[in-house]
Motif scaffolding. Sequence first.
Motif, PDB file in Angstrom:
ATOM      1  N   ILE A 194      -8.944  11.146  30.240  1.00 45.00           N
ATOM      2  CA  ILE A 194      -9.301  10.738  31.604  1.00 45.00           C
ATOM      3  C   ILE A 194      -8.333   9.677  32.119  1.00 45.00           C
ATOM      4  N   CYS A 195      -7.989   8.716  31.270  1.00 41.85           N
ATOM      5  CA  CYS A 195      -7.035   7.673  31.663  1.00 41.85           C
ATOM      6  C   CYS A 195      -5.672   8.264  32.024  1.00 41.85           C
ATOM      7  N   ALA A 196      -5.332   9.401  31.445  1.00 37.65           N
ATOM      8  CA  ALA A 196      -4.063  10.065  31.740  1.00 37.65           C
ATOM      9  C   ALA A 196      -4.131  10.895  33.010  1.00 37.65           C
ATOM     10  N   THR A 217      -7.733   7.153  21.571  1.00 35.93           N
ATOM     11  CA  THR A 217      -7.706   6.930  23.014  1.00 35.93           C
ATOM     12  C   THR A 217      -6.273   6.784  23.512  1.00 35.93           C
ATOM     13  N   LEU A 218      -5.488   5.969  22.833  1.00 35.31           N
ATOM     14  CA  LEU A 218      -4.090   5.780  23.235  1.00 35.31           C
ATOM     15  C   LEU A 218      -3.293   7.067  23.117  1.00 35.31           C
ATOM     16  N   GLU A 219      -3.476   7.800  22.025  1.00 41.97           N
ATOM     17  CA  GLU A 219      -2.637   8.967  21.772  1.00 41.97           C
ATOM     18  C   GLU A 219      -3.015  10.167  22.630  1.00 41.97           C
ATOM     19  N   PHE A 220      -4.279  10.334  22.960  1.00 41.78           N
ATOM     20  CA  PHE A 220      -4.629  11.402  23.909  1.00 41.78           C
ATOM     21  C   PHE A 220      -4.075  11.072  25.291  1.00 41.78           C
ATOM     22  N   CYS A 221      -4.111   9.807  25.659  1.00 41.44           N
ATOM     23  CA  CYS A 221      -3.525   9.415  26.939  1.00 41.44           C
ATOM     24  C   CYS A 221      -2.033   9.718  26.952  1.00 41.44           C
ATOM     25  N   ARG A 222      -1.323   9.324  25.909  1.00 38.30           N
ATOM     26  CA  ARG A 222       0.118   9.578  25.827  1.00 38.30           C
ATOM     27  C   ARG A 222       0.426  11.077  25.822  1.00 38.30           C
ATOM     28  N   MET A 223      -0.302  11.837  25.000  1.00 38.37           N
ATOM     29  CA  MET A 223      -0.025  13.263  24.877  1.00 38.37           C
ATOM     30  C   MET A 223      -0.170  13.972  26.220  1.00 38.37           C
ATOM     31  N   LEU A 224      -1.103  13.507  27.045  1.00 34.98           N
ATOM     32  CA  LEU A 224      -1.371  14.168  28.314  1.00 34.98           C
ATOM     33  C   LEU A 224      -0.652  13.508  29.490  1.00 34.98           C
ATOM     34  N   GLY A 225       0.367  12.705  29.164  1.00 36.33           N
ATOM     35  CA  GLY A 225       1.257  12.194  30.206  1.00 36.33           C
ATOM     36  C   GLY A 225       0.874  10.872  30.826  1.00 36.33           C
ATOM     37  N   GLY A 226      -0.088  10.162  30.242  1.00 36.94           N
ATOM     38  CA  GLY A 226      -0.506   8.884  30.795  1.00 36.94           C
ATOM     39  C   GLY A 226       0.239   7.709  30.191  1.00 36.94           C
ATOM     40  N   LYS A 270       1.396  21.151  21.292  1.00 34.35           N
ATOM     41  CA  LYS A 270       1.459  20.341  22.509  1.00 34.35           C
ATOM     42  C   LYS A 270       2.492  19.226  22.343  1.00 34.35           C
ATOM     43  N   ASP A 271       3.103  18.808  23.461  1.00 30.59           N
ATOM     44  CA  ASP A 271       3.994  17.658  23.426  1.00 30.59           C
ATOM     45  C   ASP A 271       3.237  16.460  22.869  1.00 30.59           C
TER      46      ASP A 271
END
Length: 295
Positions: free
Chosen positions: A196-198, A53-62, A277-278
């Motif tokens: 979604i959080c991102a 959850t944390l890392e998908f948020c970070r990867m997508l700019g959140g 991806k970044d």
Amino acid sequence: MKQFDEIMQEDIRLINEALDRILTFRGETYDEVIEAMRYSVMNAGKRIRPVLTLEFCRMLGGKPEDALPFACGVEMIHCYSLIHDDLPCMDDDDLRRGKPSCHKQFGEATALLAGDALLTRAFEVMADSALSEKNPAAAVRAIKEMAYFAGADGMVGGQVIDLAIEGKAVSAELLTQMHCLKTSAIIKAACKMGAICAGAAQEDISLAEQYGENLGLAFQIVDDILDIIADEQELGKPIHSDLSNDKTTFITLFGMERAQRMAEEYTRKAYAIVHGKDRGAFLEHLITSLLERRK
């Protein structure tokens, strides 16, 4: 980019500190259930789902602080499922993460209630998040995804199939469906909530779900393999439990070599989704490390 282990440890520290704050004792006569909740949650779990959850948020700019309550929510729901999964009416396992299962430590009634309390507390924490104030539509969508994947169309449905097929011949299609629900569903929720959080676009949210499904299936196949070859002390839970419960697994259905190849294929599919991806390198490394895990 920081090294994988360093990022993982930072994420786990954030998650553990937040869970410790969430699961505080009340100084009330019902604190035994809080103790049982803490026993099951603060018991050295791998934290794969909340890290996703944390890392998908970070990867997508959140911002990770926006995703943290949802990361804690998915981990509490995962731990509730383990408490209930270990009960005598389900898989009847006496060991979890190297310690007595919750019902062996506190009794069946308290364990059942601890699982119920973790499930409901998870949704309270997610609904009371900072994101709910900043972007209520995103928070509601994330909560809805979590509820869906934890319910009858997700994890619960998978567990129902698991109980129904014990001792019966099972097709490859039904076995895969069961694990798409029982194992992959909560992992998909973890990934989607991070996206979604991102504030990610729908395409990226859908890709997060695909990553989670492939990771979940690879994870389950490796779990089936470890149930055969791992050391019980290293694994932290009983081995050969699937065989003793007369369960069909990827190993019993396909054999060890083919199951290993299937795990590798699911891993490749997940890897391809985040490759290039970044900040995707962390998620690339995560999926490959899970293929090689020993516990």
